[in-house]
Design a protein around this motif. Structure first.
Motif, PDB file in Angstrom:
ATOM      1  N   PHE A  64       0.815  -1.207   0.000  1.00  0.00           N
ATOM      2  CA  PHE A  64       0.000   0.000   0.000  1.00  0.00           C
ATOM      3  C   PHE A  64       0.854   1.265   0.000  1.00  0.00           C
ATOM      4  CE2 PHE A  64      -3.380  -2.801   1.997  1.00  0.00           C
ATOM      5  CZ  PHE A  64      -4.114  -2.885   0.820  1.00  0.00           C
ATOM      6  N   ALA A 108       1.094   3.192  -3.212  1.00  0.00           N
ATOM      7  CA  ALA A 108      -0.002   4.052  -3.669  1.00  0.00           C
ATOM      8  C   ALA A 108       0.184   5.498  -3.238  1.00  0.00           C
ATOM      9  CB  ALA A 108      -1.333   3.528  -3.130  1.00  0.00           C
ATOM     10  N   GLU A 153      -3.988  -6.644   1.297  1.00  0.00           N
ATOM     11  CA  GLU A 153      -2.767  -6.247   0.599  1.00  0.00           C
ATOM     12  C   GLU A 153      -2.185  -7.409  -0.199  1.00  0.00           C
ATOM     13  OE1 GLU A 153       0.770  -3.299   1.845  1.00  0.00           O
ATOM     14  OE2 GLU A 153       0.662  -5.120   3.047  1.00  0.00           O
ATOM     15  N   CYS A 170      -3.812  -8.021  -3.617  1.00  0.00           N
ATOM     16  CA  CYS A 170      -3.773  -6.950  -4.613  1.00  0.00           C
ATOM     17  C   CYS A 170      -2.644  -7.152  -5.610  1.00  0.00           C
ATOM     18  CB  CYS A 170      -3.582  -5.596  -3.926  1.00  0.00           C
ATOM     19  SG  CYS A 170      -4.991  -5.035  -2.956  1.00  0.00           S
ATOM     20  N   ILE A 176      -5.028  -0.943  -9.348  1.00  0.00           N
ATOM     21  CA  ILE A 176      -5.033  -2.132  -8.494  1.00  0.00           C
ATOM     22  C   ILE A 176      -6.157  -3.063  -8.924  1.00  0.00           C
ATOM     23  CG2 ILE A 176      -5.505  -2.972  -6.165  1.00  0.00           C
ATOM     24  CD1 ILE A 176      -4.164  -0.539  -5.045  1.00  0.00           C
ATOM     25  N   ASP A 227      -0.481   5.553   4.179  1.00  0.00           N
ATOM     26  CA  ASP A 227      -0.334   4.480   3.194  1.00  0.00           C
ATOM     27  C   ASP A 227      -1.646   3.720   3.012  1.00  0.00           C
ATOM     28  OD1 ASP A 227       2.291   5.195   2.960  1.00  0.00           O
ATOM     29  OD2 ASP A 227       3.081   3.529   4.140  1.00  0.00           O
ATOM     30  N   TYR A 228      -2.302   3.398   4.122  1.00  0.00           N
ATOM     31  CA  TYR A 228      -3.573   2.677   4.037  1.00  0.00           C
ATOM     32  C   TYR A 228      -4.641   3.536   3.363  1.00  0.00           C
ATOM     33  CZ  TYR A 228      -1.476  -0.534   7.466  1.00  0.00           C
ATOM     34  OH  TYR A 228      -0.651  -1.423   8.107  1.00  0.00           O
ATOM     35  N   GLY A 286      -3.924   3.655  -0.278  1.00  0.00           N
ATOM     36  CA  GLY A 286      -4.256   2.367  -0.872  1.00  0.00           C
ATOM     37  C   GLY A 286      -5.745   2.204  -1.077  1.00  0.00           C
TER      38      GLY A 286
END
Length: 592
Positions: A201, A204, A387, A390, A397, A429-430, A433
């Protein structure tokens, strides 16, 4: 001569050795070392015996696992923090809770649990902190072993390579050899990185498609496409579904077009006997549709009880599960389900289940933080599941499971759950993502049919209060008072003198319908400052009205707003009736 010098050196060395050993013995003669192996986790503690033969732990520990060591002592201690203040805590006891986990207990109510997933060389480690109410963070010193090389670093993640094996440490914050766990994100993890895995993630973060602007645009496009596809669908031969009608009215209401949307829904749907409580706030027939709501309440209870006993996770995919949990915060079955899920390794969990757990956690975090805390231990494992499912190619994604691509609806649900969790925990990051997943699956929403758009809408939009929802207004005598409604807000006030006041927020002149549970039998009800009688025809009048279900302790209410905040007053005692401002016997009516 040389021999004499050599003998003297040997004698001095021996004397010094004896002195040093003597000092060491004197210093540690009452200490003993506790050394435990929990799979690949190695814990070392120091135990001290007093003159009265009582034994206590010293404030010194090391916990080592595959190239990382967590430690604490008087010089570099575990600390708890609130705002800018920091306080050291000391180790007081420990317990081995399973063959693969242990808990260290510190002063001030701080606990730190170390648990490994299995006894293999590539097991992962979870570090979970119990943080007292008077603290926001717990800080744990850590270090990597000699020979470890840091290959990537951010505020919340560090990747290292040790003996040609890569690992990733993640937590709320990581700084200066200090691991920070927070009340929002009380679990840190240290996991093996599969070199064959092509996506993280963190990749992203910084992409245009993962930006907040791109996210806002795709959600707005989804809403507009839902609105534009509705009239087209009315010409189709297939009947309008309840979800399609509800999503359409909700998104139109958000844009100030509520009455237009209600009028656009065909009469054949409004009069359909297959309608449930879902559409009741817009289209009446409360006496009939409320029965499906009562059945849903029982279904929630049965599913939670079964899941708690069997350790299954499909229940987390059920819509509005968190609301039911918040209505019954003391339920032992709910506690068991949340705690057992948090403690489980979640082996074999599906992406849909992982997304459901994250969504329930996000809902609970907003509505009942204590219940959310019970589930928090599961969130890291759910994120890893998503994750690992993906794939990333050309800033897009895709999510697949066992070789099968997820549907648009399920993938969008995963992205939304990840985004909400990232926002709650402050993990950029999350959040990035989640936005990238949503952008990848929703950017072509103009090509979606009305069924797909209507299913997606409640899955990714959570701020439109016109969408039918549960609202928990209060707890009266330990019982939740809640409503199924499309109102912006409903407040509940018990004056403890025989009167309850409900204040309902909805646009002026608009009509909506409310099912309110937890209302005890009253003597009189005042609407528009007039006493009303119960009338089973109440929904047919051009006015507000009601029916009371004593067997269900439920008020079925039609609310036609003469003001934006409409007040309903329930009278329980004669004294309260006498004190009511607008009591006129000649004004008692049905609303005709």
């Amino acid at each position: 001569m040389l021999a004499k010098i050599f003998r003297r050196a040997i004698i001095l060395l021996a004397v010094y050795s004896i002195v040093i050993i003597g000092i060491f013995v004197l210093q540690f003669k009452n200490d003993s070392i506790i050394s435990e192996k929990l799979g690949t986790l190695h814990i070392v503690l120091l135990e001290s015996a007093a003159d009265d033969n009582s034994v206590s732990l010293k404030n010194k520990f090391t916990v080592s696992f595959n190239g990382i060591t967590f430690s604490g002592n008087d010089e570099k201690s575990v600390r708890m923090m609130t705002g800018n203040s920091s306080r050291a805590v000391s180790l007081v006891s420990w317990e081995k809770t399973s063959p693969l986990s242990c808990i260290l207990h510190f002063t001030q109510g701080v606990d730190i649990q170390f648990s490994v997933s299995d006894d293999t060389s590539l097991a992962f480690l979870n570090v979970r902190a119990k943080i007292p109410q008077n603290a926001d963070f717990v800080v744990i010193p850590y270090s990597f072993s000699v020979g470890s090389a840091v290959t990537a670093i951010s505020d919340s993640r560090i990747q290292v390579t040790n003996k040609k094996v890569s690992w990733e440490l993640s937590a709320s914050e990581i700084e200066d050899n200090m691991l920070v766990v927070s009340r929002k994100e009380p679990v840190a993890s240290y996991v093996h990185i599969d070199k064959n895995r092509s996506f993280s993630f963190a990749m992203a973060n910084g992409l245009d498609a993962a930006s907040e602007t791109a996210y806002i645009n795709i959600i707005e496009d989804l809403k507009n496409n839902l609105i534009s596809s509705f009239p087209q669908s009315l010409s189709d031969t297939s009947p309008l579904s309840e979800q399609e009608a509800v999503s359409y009215v909700a998104v139109m209401a958000e844009k100030g077009r509520y009455n237009e949307a209600v009028d656009a829904v065909p009469q054949s749907f409004k009069k359909s006997t297959s309608r449930t409580y879902l559409s009741a706030p817009f289209f009446n027939n409360l006496s009939v549709t409320s029965e499906s709501l009562f059945r849903q309440m029982q279904s929630y209870s049965d599913m939670i009880q079964a899941a708690a006993e069997t350790g299954t996770y499909d229940v987390f995919t059920v819509k509005n599960l968190a609301d039911y949990m918040c209505m019954h915060p003391g339920s032992s079955a709910i506690h068991k389900l949340l705690q057992s899920t948090a403690e489980s390794e979640l082996e074999g969990i599906t992406v849909l289940q992982a997304s459901g757990i994250l969504s329930v956690y996000a809902d609970l975090y907003e509505k009942n933080s204590e219940l959310a805390a019970m589930l928090s231990g599961a969130t890291g494992k759910c994120i890893s599941k998503i994750e690992n499912s993906c794939s990333f190619d050309d800033s897009r994604i895709t999510i697949a499971e066992k070789g099968t691509l997820l549907s648009v609806i399920n993938a969008a649900g995963a992205g939304d759950a990840l985004l909400r969790y990232g926002k709650i925990t402050g993990n950029a990051d999350y959040a990035a993502g989640g936005r990238l997943i949503l952008h990848s699956y929703l950017k072509d929403s103009a090509s979606f049919d009305l069924r797909t758009l209507s299913e997606l809408y409640p899955a990714v939009v959570h701020t439109n209060m016109y969408y039918p929802h549960y609202e928990i207004m209060a707890f009266d005598n330990g019982q939740a008072v809640w409503a199924w409604t499309c109102a912006n807000n409903i407040s509940y006030e018990n004056d403890n003198a025989g009167a309850i006041t409900l204040a309902i927020d909805f646009p002026l002149s608009y009509t909506h319908y409310v099912i309110i549970s937890g209302i005890q039998q009253f003597k009189t009800i005042y609407i528009y400052n007039m006493a009303f009688r119960s009338d089973y025809r109440f929904e047919t009048y051009n006015s507000s009205g009601y029916v009371y279900r004593q067997d269900r302790s439920t008020l079925l209410l039609k609310s036609r707003h003469r003001s934006e905040i409409e007040t309903i007053r329930l009278i329980y005692t004669e004294k309260a009736a006498e004190q009511s401002d607008e009591i006129h016997e000649e004004e008692v009516g049905t609303g005709e």
